[in-house]
Design a protein around this motif. Sequence first.
Motif, mmCIF file in Angstrom:
data_model
loop_
_atom_site.group_PDB
_atom_site.id
_atom_site.type_symbol
_atom_site.label_atom_id
_atom_site.label_comp_id
_atom_site.label_asym_id
_atom_site.label_seq_id
_atom_site.Cartn_x
_atom_site.Cartn_y
_atom_site.Cartn_z
ATOM 1 N N ASP A 31 0.742 -1.203 -0.066
ATOM 2 C CA ASP A 31 0.138 0.090 0.014
ATOM 3 C C ASP A 31 0.861 1.263 -0.132
ATOM 4 O O ASP A 31 0.864 2.127 1.010
ATOM 5 C CB ASP A 31 -0.804 0.067 1.139
ATOM 6 N N CYS A 32 1.759 1.446 -1.114
ATOM 7 C CA CYS A 32 2.548 2.614 -1.242
ATOM 8 C C CYS A 32 2.103 3.550 -2.197
ATOM 9 O O CYS A 32 2.955 4.304 -2.775
ATOM 10 C CB CYS A 32 3.973 2.307 -1.432
ATOM 11 N N ILE A 33 0.819 3.444 -2.794
ATOM 12 C CA ILE A 33 0.425 4.248 -3.850
ATOM 13 C C ILE A 33 -0.581 5.248 -3.399
ATOM 14 O O ILE A 33 -1.579 4.869 -2.662
ATOM 15 C CB ILE A 33 -0.236 3.464 -5.165
ATOM 16 N N TYR A 34 -0.389 6.526 -3.506
ATOM 17 C CA TYR A 34 -1.077 7.803 -3.018
ATOM 18 C C TYR A 34 -1.828 8.586 -4.213
ATOM 19 O O TYR A 34 -1.540 8.607 -5.398
ATOM 20 C CB TYR A 34 -0.158 8.526 -2.095
ATOM 21 N N GLU A 35 -2.958 9.042 -3.876
ATOM 22 C CA GLU A 35 -3.772 9.757 -4.957
ATOM 23 C C GLU A 35 -3.596 11.444 -4.701
ATOM 24 O O GLU A 35 -3.654 11.610 -3.581
ATOM 25 C CB GLU A 35 -5.118 9.585 -4.748
ATOM 26 N N GLY A 36 -3.167 11.843 -5.739
ATOM 27 C CA GLY A 36 -3.083 13.370 -6.126
ATOM 28 C C GLY A 36 -4.203 13.952 -6.752
ATOM 29 O O GLY A 36 -5.098 13.137 -7.359
ATOM 30 N N LEU B 245 -1.747 9.343 -9.465
ATOM 31 C CA LEU B 245 -1.231 8.610 -8.618
ATOM 32 C C LEU B 245 0.547 8.662 -8.474
ATOM 33 O O LEU B 245 1.048 8.978 -9.152
ATOM 34 C CB LEU B 245 -1.815 7.034 -8.876
ATOM 35 N N TYR B 246 0.824 8.408 -7.143
ATOM 36 C CA TYR B 246 2.099 8.354 -6.905
ATOM 37 C C TYR B 246 2.597 7.387 -6.228
ATOM 38 O O TYR B 246 1.882 6.893 -5.209
ATOM 39 C CB TYR B 246 2.684 9.749 -6.218
ATOM 40 N N ILE B 247 3.887 6.907 -6.216
ATOM 41 C CA ILE B 247 4.221 5.851 -5.471
ATOM 42 C C ILE B 247 5.401 6.177 -4.669
ATOM 43 O O ILE B 247 6.308 7.011 -5.024
ATOM 44 C CB ILE B 247 5.032 4.561 -6.541
ATOM 45 N N ASN B 248 5.067 6.152 -3.199
ATOM 46 C CA ASN B 248 6.278 6.632 -2.252
ATOM 47 C C ASN B 248 7.340 5.789 -2.504
ATOM 48 O O ASN B 248 7.173 4.707 -2.083
ATOM 49 C CB ASN B 248 5.287 6.406 -0.775
ATOM 50 N N PRO C 72 -2.550 5.753 2.061
ATOM 51 C CA PRO C 72 -2.439 5.321 0.624
ATOM 52 C C PRO C 72 -3.925 4.796 0.199
ATOM 53 O O PRO C 72 -4.684 4.490 0.841
ATOM 54 C CB PRO C 72 -1.379 4.146 0.856
ATOM 55 N N VAL C 73 -3.932 4.772 -0.917
ATOM 56 C CA VAL C 73 -5.440 4.361 -1.878
ATOM 57 C C VAL C 73 -5.135 2.794 -1.855
ATOM 58 O O VAL C 73 -4.119 2.143 -2.473
ATOM 59 C CB VAL C 73 -5.424 4.996 -3.258
#
Length: 105
Positions: free
Chosen positions: A24-29, A33-36, A82-83
């Motif tokens: 769960d390292c993907i985030y929404e902008g 989407l972004y990978i931490n 995270p998403v």
Amino acid sequence: MTYVICEPCVKCKYGDCVEVCPVDCIYEGDDMLYINPDECIDCDACVRACPAEAIFIDDEVPEQWAAYIQINADFAYDGKSPVTSKDDVVKGENWDAETAAKAPQ
């Protein structure tokens, strides 16, 4: 190394990648989407799941999208969750049902 989400995700946000990410390292902008990079374990599950072919290992990012390495690193991850479900991703204006249907099941 880490994986990087690049330009093909901008204004699309299919979200298939979040379904398969084991950490769960993907985030929404707002636009993508972004990978931490501090959380990514380099498993490459997201690469195979992305119907837009927007995800690359950092040392294989196409030259025209090299800036996305820093863009992913600079995203404000602190305080965000995270998403974990593509149903929670707000589809972008360039989201396309035909492309979405190409995602591996």
